[in-house]
Design a protein around this motif. Structure first.
Motif, PDB file in Angstrom:
ATOM      1  N   LYS A 139       1.324  -1.341  -0.239  1.00  0.00           N
ATOM      2  CA  LYS A 139      -0.065  -0.254   0.295  1.00  0.00           C
ATOM      3  C   LYS A 139       1.381   1.233   0.130  1.00  0.00           C
ATOM      4  O   LYS A 139       1.953   1.636   0.536  1.00  0.00           O
ATOM      5  CB  LYS A 139      -1.223  -0.490   1.002  1.00  0.00           C
ATOM      6  CG  LYS A 139      -0.592  -0.101   2.706  1.00  0.00           C
ATOM      7  CD  LYS A 139      -1.452  -0.091   3.562  1.00  0.00           C
ATOM      8  CE  LYS A 139      -2.179  -1.122   3.581  1.00  0.00           C
ATOM      9  NZ  LYS A 139      -3.026  -1.671   5.192  1.00  0.00           N
ATOM     10  N   ILE A 164      -3.953   0.315  -3.177  1.00  0.00           N
ATOM     11  CA  ILE A 164      -3.756  -1.237  -2.724  1.00  0.00           C
ATOM     12  C   ILE A 164      -3.315  -2.573  -3.677  1.00  0.00           C
ATOM     13  O   ILE A 164      -4.567  -2.620  -3.788  1.00  0.00           O
ATOM     14  CB  ILE A 164      -4.727  -1.109  -0.968  1.00  0.00           C
ATOM     15  CG1 ILE A 164      -4.527   0.077  -0.433  1.00  0.00           C
ATOM     16  CG2 ILE A 164      -4.358  -2.274  -0.638  1.00  0.00           C
ATOM     17  CD1 ILE A 164      -5.415  -0.105   1.393  1.00  0.00           C
ATOM     18  N   THR A 173      -6.666  -5.703  -7.170  1.00  0.00           N
ATOM     19  CA  THR A 173      -6.881  -4.274  -6.361  1.00  0.00           C
ATOM     20  C   THR A 173      -8.255  -4.088  -6.990  1.00  0.00           C
ATOM     21  O   THR A 173      -9.278  -5.236  -7.626  1.00  0.00           O
ATOM     22  CB  THR A 173      -5.744  -3.334  -6.759  1.00  0.00           C
ATOM     23  OG1 THR A 173      -5.843  -2.535  -6.228  1.00  0.00           O
ATOM     24  CG2 THR A 173      -6.379  -3.298  -7.909  1.00  0.00           C
ATOM     25  N   TYR A 223       6.174   2.954  -1.487  1.00  0.00           N
ATOM     26  CA  TYR A 223       4.941   2.175  -0.789  1.00  0.00           C
ATOM     27  C   TYR A 223       5.784   1.336   0.222  1.00  0.00           C
ATOM     28  O   TYR A 223       6.699   1.369   0.509  1.00  0.00           O
ATOM     29  CB  TYR A 223       4.989   0.486  -1.927  1.00  0.00           C
ATOM     30  CG  TYR A 223       3.371   1.144  -2.691  1.00  0.00           C
ATOM     31  CD1 TYR A 223       2.211  -0.581  -2.460  1.00  0.00           C
ATOM     32  CD2 TYR A 223       3.823   1.830  -3.947  1.00  0.00           C
ATOM     33  CE1 TYR A 223       1.158   0.389  -3.653  1.00  0.00           C
ATOM     34  CE2 TYR A 223       3.009   2.378  -4.656  1.00  0.00           C
ATOM     35  CZ  TYR A 223       1.192   1.113  -4.182  1.00  0.00           C
ATOM     36  OH  TYR A 223       0.559   1.569  -5.526  1.00  0.00           O
TER      37      TYR A 223
END
Length: 367
Positions: A149, A159, A173, A203
């Protein structure tokens, strides 16, 4: 009359919520304004924005000085306007003549590091920043299922769920309320997709937690905490967010639905119900105090709690600019309380001359 400003990045943001607050401002002895950070003239420090007319009960265009009280509802993205506004908001938060209802929280990774050193550490899914694609593959080899995420993400955007099968890697996703899946035949193909993603924005990796219900729909508990008119933390309400079957998100923006906590908890055994309620109380009692002590003063917090199939309780997300849909849909009687809350807490700040502020402004913008 105290000037109360609501600050957003777009003039149409949260229109009904802002209108409801503004409609009650005059009864609290406040003049309510709405503006964008980018609409402040740096030379005159005058703002071209909107003032709420108590007589006509609507917004009218106006030019005015920077309000003495500011309610920050800015949600930043990767766009140029967000990048333009961030230093302006930081400058506003550094000024002693302006009182913010709350200063916000840092990104997900910094928040994780802060809470990891507190009594809430056992409730945190392990989080680690992604510097190279190989780290994702290493995590997949060990855990088989992971979540990645954005460190600065919100509302479930960006995410991804990754699962390692015998010969392939499955990536899933949710976009525009639809589940999107891709199968990569090997790690080379996975890296070709992943590298641009982590180049674009930072991320983090987390283990995948089995948080779906018996119908294979992801769900979590959203709890809204706020300070009342005396500056005391109170729990306003809670609700259960339920996502799409086979999905990974329970966010309402991803098409999730809501049920009330009482209905959901009535399906549990008495022992499980008491255990979960006790754990939730421990988290909500300690979380605001830890955040304010370690980071900065706050006005409200939205806490997302996951209950795994094995009974483990997890803090999934903490948001200092929470929405109200979950609480209002399960308890519409709270409408007046929630719309008055920012005004009454602002009044408390002014009357108590509460000027304690910390120098973490640059770290607390994203949430």
């Amino acid at each position: 009359m105290t000037t109360f400003g609501i600050m957003t990045l777009h003039i149409e943001s949260e229109a009904s919520y802002l209108h409801e607050i503004a409609a009650r401002s005059h009864s609290c002895g406040m003049e309510c304004y709405h503006f964008l950070p980018s609409s402040i003239n740096p030379l005159t420090q005058q703002i071209k924005g909107r003032r709420f007319c108590a007589v006509e009960q609507n917004w009218i265009d106006d030019e005015f000085p920077i309000p003495s009280l500011i309610y920050d509802r800015c949600f930043y993205g990767d766009d140029e306007h967000s990048k333009q506004c961030i230093p302006i908001v930081s400058w506003l938060k550094s000024r002693d003549d302006i009182t913010f209802l709350g200063f916000g929280l840092p990104n997900k990774l910094e928040l994780y590091e802060t809470l990891s050193n507190s009594r809430l550490a056992p409730y945190l899914p392990h989080s680690k920043s992604i510097k190279e694609c190989s780290e994702v593959m290493s995590a997949l080899n060990k855990q088989k299922k992971i979540i990645i995420k954005p460190i600065n993400g919100s509302q479930g955007y960006g995410i991804y769920y990754l699962k390692k099968n015998d010969k392939t890697i499955h990536v899933k996703t949710e976009k525009n309320k639809k589940i999107i899946s891709r199968i990569f035949p090997n790690e080379t193909k996975l890296f070709q997709w992943l590298q641009p993603l982590i180049n674009f924005r930072p991320y983090l990796i987390q283990p995948y937690l089995e948080l779906s219900n018996t119908a294979s729909r992801p769900f979590d508990i959203r709890i809204l905490l706020q300070k009342d008119e005396q500056g005391v933390w109170v729990e306003r309400g809670e609700g259960i967010r339920i996502g799409n079957t086979g999905g990974i998100l329970s966010n309402l923006s991803a098409g999730g639905s809501v049920t009330d906590f009482t209905t959901w908890s009535s399906t549990l055994s008495q022992t499980n119900k008491e255990y979960i309620c006790s754990e939730l109380n421990f988290i909500t009692t300690n979380l605001p105090l830890i955040l304010e002590n370690e980071i900065s003063p706050l006005f409200e917090i939205g806490v997302d709690i996951g209950v795994a199939r094995n009974g483990a309780i997890w803090i999934l997300d903490v948001n200092s600019k929470p929405g109200r849909k979950v609480v209002l849909s399960t308890n519409p009687d709270l409408k007046d309380t929630l719309f008055l809350a920012p005004l009454l807490y602002g009044k408390y700040l002014i009357q108590s001359a509460s000027k304690e502020r910390k120098s973490h402004y640059e770290k607390t913008l994203y949430h």
